[in-house]
Write a protein that holds these residues in place. Sequence first.
Motif, mmCIF file in Angstrom:
data_model
loop_
_atom_site.group_PDB
_atom_site.id
_atom_site.type_symbol
_atom_site.label_atom_id
_atom_site.label_comp_id
_atom_site.label_asym_id
_atom_site.label_seq_id
_atom_site.Cartn_x
_atom_site.Cartn_y
_atom_site.Cartn_z
ATOM 1 N N ARG A 1 0.830 -1.213 0.000
ATOM 2 C CA ARG A 1 0.000 0.000 0.000
ATOM 3 C C ARG A 1 0.860 1.256 0.000
ATOM 4 O O ARG A 1 2.015 1.262 0.437
ATOM 5 N N ALA B 1 0.290 5.117 1.535
ATOM 6 C CA ALA B 1 -0.623 5.673 2.541
ATOM 7 C C ALA B 1 -0.366 7.159 2.775
ATOM 8 O O ALA B 1 0.133 7.561 3.827
ATOM 9 N N PRO B 2 -0.692 8.003 1.786
ATOM 10 C CA PRO B 2 -0.398 9.438 1.951
ATOM 11 C C PRO B 2 -1.344 10.138 2.920
ATOM 12 O O PRO B 2 -2.514 9.762 3.052
ATOM 13 N N SER B 3 -0.834 11.154 3.591
ATOM 14 C CA SER B 3 -1.675 12.042 4.405
ATOM 15 C C SER B 3 -2.071 13.197 3.488
ATOM 16 O O SER B 3 -1.188 13.820 2.887
ATOM 17 N N ARG C 1 7.847 2.239 2.278
ATOM 18 C CA ARG C 1 7.553 3.656 2.535
ATOM 19 C C ARG C 1 8.875 4.387 2.740
ATOM 20 O O ARG C 1 9.944 3.787 2.717
ATOM 21 N N LEU D 1 10.093 7.209 8.048
ATOM 22 C CA LEU D 1 9.114 6.524 8.898
ATOM 23 C C LEU D 1 9.696 5.302 9.607
ATOM 24 O O LEU D 1 9.026 4.681 10.433
#
Length: 305
Positions: A14, A16-18, A215, A219
């Motif tokens: 996946r 998973a952007p903010s 990612r 992170l």
Amino acid sequence: MSSLASGHSGYVGRFAPSPTGPLHEGSLVAALASWLDARAHGGTWLVRIEDVDTPRCRPGAAAKILSQLAACGLHPDAPALYQSSRGPAYQTALDTLLARGWAFACSCTRRQIELAGAAAGTQRTRHAERIYPGTCRDARRATPGCAIRMIAAPSLRRPLEVLDVRWYDRRLGEQRQDVTHEVGDFILRRADGLWAYQLAVVVDDAAQGVTHIVRGADLADNTPRQIHLQQVLGLATPRYLHAPLRLGADGEKLSKRNEARALDVSDPTLALRNAAAQLGLTLATANLADTLAQAVARWRAQWMA
Ligand code: GLU
């Protein structure tokens, strides 16, 4: 929520952007890396919009991110999941942690944490904030409107022992973090009721059946907390690869917060070639389809050989 079908390979990845702004060059690198790894494994690739920190989210940013990805030929295999719709799942996980004694209500203000840390003579700080000194850990008051924290200990029977998480990253190799001293008891739900990234990401990765997380390297430092939550909640730990970050001219990480420019997708082939170069993949292609195909082949050779 049932896990999505993951094709023959069993791989689910996946991005998973903010939605705090549009994609910029750095976030395209993370998106491309996760897409490449999923495609190279013959797996499923999902997009999850991490819109839990509502004050930081910008109207229209999620739609813009999805259209920028589409312009680059990065199409998710299922409609995007929005974390703003997932509150009940986070609450269920939080209730489990509270019931098992792993989480506690914390009424400390920043100032109280600062003063308690200073009084105890602990100098440890993280991102310029003092490590939580454990003030409310044993009080177990369930005052409404409090933040909820997760205990950073290896087991509740050994609450004073060090939570030393060892994990393996496909790019960085063996990793280790003393979560007790380097991070401390961490927030699961903020006093203003907003869900913390750590809890939301763990609950959703498990609910979506994510097997591989690719990612940005910024992170990596969160991973031990996420592994701790997975273990306490009885969830599987995915495999991790933290990709290199795109640095700005000043040597700082590019981010939406430091106003990195929105990604220009008028020439998606060029944007992808630049992002691929950050991942160490040099591509010599003229159109989008060839660029993506060559990038998958190069990624497979680099990370799956
Ligand atoms: N939403 C996070 C971010 O945009 C990424 C979360 C993740 O990939 O685990 O920085």
